[in-house]
Design a protein around this motif. Structure first.
Motif, PDB file in Angstrom:
ATOM      1  N   PRO A 142       0.833  -1.213   0.000  1.00 18.07           N
ATOM      2  CA  PRO A 142       0.000   0.000   0.000  1.00 18.07           C
ATOM      3  C   PRO A 142       0.864   1.259   0.000  1.00 18.07           C
ATOM      4  O   PRO A 142       1.990   1.260   0.509  1.00 18.07           O
ATOM      5  CB  PRO A 142      -0.806  -0.118   1.293  1.00 18.07           C
ATOM      6  CG  PRO A 142      -0.759  -1.564   1.647  1.00 18.07           C
ATOM      7  CD  PRO A 142       0.549  -2.079   1.147  1.00 18.07           C
ATOM      8  N   GLU A 143       0.329   2.336  -0.563  1.00 18.91           N
ATOM      9  CA  GLU A 143       1.096   3.579  -0.617  1.00 18.91           C
ATOM     10  C   GLU A 143       1.401   4.123   0.773  1.00 18.91           C
ATOM     11  O   GLU A 143       2.427   4.776   0.966  1.00 18.91           O
ATOM     12  CB  GLU A 143       0.336   4.622  -1.436  1.00 18.91           C
ATOM     13  CG  GLU A 143       0.198   4.268  -2.919  1.00 18.91           C
ATOM     14  CD  GLU A 143      -0.508   5.357  -3.685  1.00 18.91           C
ATOM     15  OE1 GLU A 143      -0.900   6.373  -3.054  1.00 18.91           O
ATOM     16  OE2 GLU A 143      -0.677   5.214  -4.917  1.00 18.91           O
ATOM     17  N   ASP A 144       0.534   3.850   1.733  1.00 13.23           N
ATOM     18  CA  ASP A 144       0.746   4.349   3.087  1.00 13.23           C
ATOM     19  C   ASP A 144       1.367   3.288   3.996  1.00 13.23           C
ATOM     20  O   ASP A 144       1.144   3.284   5.208  1.00 13.23           O
ATOM     21  CB  ASP A 144      -0.579   4.834   3.687  1.00 13.23           C
ATOM     22  CG  ASP A 144      -1.627   3.717   3.722  1.00 13.23           C
ATOM     23  OD1 ASP A 144      -1.395   2.661   3.081  1.00 13.23           O
ATOM     24  OD2 ASP A 144      -2.659   3.905   4.383  1.00 13.23           O
ATOM     25  N   ALA A 145       2.142   2.386   3.414  1.00  9.72           N
ATOM     26  CA  ALA A 145       2.770   1.313   4.190  1.00  9.72           C
ATOM     27  C   ALA A 145       3.651   1.888   5.280  1.00  9.72           C
ATOM     28  O   ALA A 145       4.393   2.852   5.066  1.00  9.72           O
ATOM     29  CB  ALA A 145       3.583   0.417   3.273  1.00  9.72           C
ATOM     30  N   GLU A 189       0.607 -11.153  -1.151  1.00 10.13           N
ATOM     31  CA  GLU A 189      -0.368 -10.215  -0.579  1.00 10.13           C
ATOM     32  C   GLU A 189       0.077  -9.803   0.809  1.00 10.13           C
ATOM     33  O   GLU A 189       0.868 -10.493   1.465  1.00 10.13           O
ATOM     34  CB  GLU A 189      -1.759 -10.842  -0.506  1.00 10.13           C
ATOM     35  CG  GLU A 189      -1.816 -12.127   0.298  1.00 10.13           C
ATOM     36  CD  GLU A 189      -3.223 -12.716   0.312  1.00 10.13           C
ATOM     37  OE1 GLU A 189      -4.148 -12.049  -0.196  1.00 10.13           O
ATOM     38  OE2 GLU A 189      -3.395 -13.834   0.825  1.00 10.13           O
ATOM     39  N   TRP A 195       0.942  -7.376  10.850  1.00 14.02           N
ATOM     40  CA  TRP A 195       0.631  -7.608   9.434  1.00 14.02           C
ATOM     41  C   TRP A 195       0.686  -9.102   9.126  1.00 14.02           C
ATOM     42  O   TRP A 195       1.475  -9.843   9.715  1.00 14.02           O
ATOM     43  CB  TRP A 195       1.632  -6.870   8.528  1.00 14.02           C
ATOM     44  CG  TRP A 195       1.651  -5.389   8.762  1.00 14.02           C
ATOM     45  CD1 TRP A 195       2.444  -4.691   9.622  1.00 14.02           C
ATOM     46  CD2 TRP A 195       0.790  -4.436   8.156  1.00 14.02           C
ATOM     47  NE1 TRP A 195       2.152  -3.354   9.586  1.00 14.02           N
ATOM     48  CE2 TRP A 195       1.132  -3.162   8.687  1.00 14.02           C
ATOM     49  CE3 TRP A 195      -0.229  -4.506   7.210  1.00 14.02           C
ATOM     50  CZ2 TRP A 195       0.506  -1.989   8.322  1.00 14.02           C
ATOM     51  CZ3 TRP A 195      -0.867  -3.336   6.825  1.00 14.02           C
ATOM     52  CH2 TRP A 195      -0.498  -2.096   7.381  1.00 14.02           C
TER      53      TRP A 195
END
Length: 221
Positions: free
Chosen positions: A86-89, A107, A124
């Motif tokens: 994700p871009e906000d990882a 994933e 995660w």
């Protein structure tokens, strides 16, 4: 005065037959000397062979054993591309590798259960595989806690729930011990679980026995 009696020969007189007899004798003596020399050479050669190869065996040197050669195969590499994060990882999620050996990240999703049950700062769940249909996969989860004591408690609880360990040891970074790891049997035959801790971070991988252990050994964190 010379005795003229028939059949008498002077002591200093030699007939032609005497000369022939002398030449034959000298030739026979020469042949005998040659034969003796040949026999002597054969004996010397035989003694040399016996000395060299039978006793004490100077010429019979045993070949030096060849050194053992260990051929190390190159580690497998992925043939698929890892899924994007994700871009906000977060920093923790971004530190998870895109590939480990031949496995790539398929994933990644937030592990809310881990966060709620253990009060992790963040957690995660990721899946690694070779990208092929029906290929082997490794289920991976990672969480971070506020301090090392909290992470240690979670690590201990996970190990207790996993069952008897089949292997364990220290986790080191730069020669410094930062935690421990343990290998335990998986729920299915032929599977394993590897659980380890790196200071405030706890990690766990599940999958086929050898694959998951290779995965742990190659994992960079």
């Amino acid at each position: 005065m010379v005795d003229q009696r028939p059949g008498y020969m002077s002591p200093g007189f030699r007939t032609p037959g005497d000369k022939v007899h002398q030449r034959s004798s000298r030739a026979a003596a020469v042949r005998r000397r040659k034969i003796g020399l040949v026999v002597a050479l054969v004996v010397i050669a035989a003694v040399a062979v016996v000395t060299a190869f039978v006793w004490p065996g100077f010429a019979r040197q045993e070949a030096e054993p060849l050194p053992d050669v260990t051929v190390t195969a190159a580690p497998p590499t992925p043939t698929a591309e890892p899924a994007d994060l994700p871009e906000d990882a977060t920093e923790l999620l971004s530190s998870m590798p895109g590939s480990v050996l031949q496995l790539v990240r398929l994933e990644a999703a937030e592990d809310t259960g881990f966060e709620e049950d253990t009060e992790a700062v963040e957690a995660w769940g990721l899946t690694y595989g070779d990208g092929s249909d029906g290929g082997a996969e490794v289920a991976f989860r990672v969480g971070q806690w506020a301090d090392a004591d909290a992470a240690g408690e979670v690590h201990g609880a996970l190990l207790e729930a996993a069952g008897d360990t089949t292997a364990e040891g220290d986790v080191t970074v730069g020669g410094e011990v930062v935690g421990t790891y343990a290998v335990t049997p998986g729920e299915q035959p032929g599977t394993s679980v590897v659980t380890w801790r790196n200071d405030t971070v706890v990690l766990q991988a599940r999958g086929p026995e050898q694959l998951v252990q290779d995965f742990y050994q190659a994992f960079p964190l």
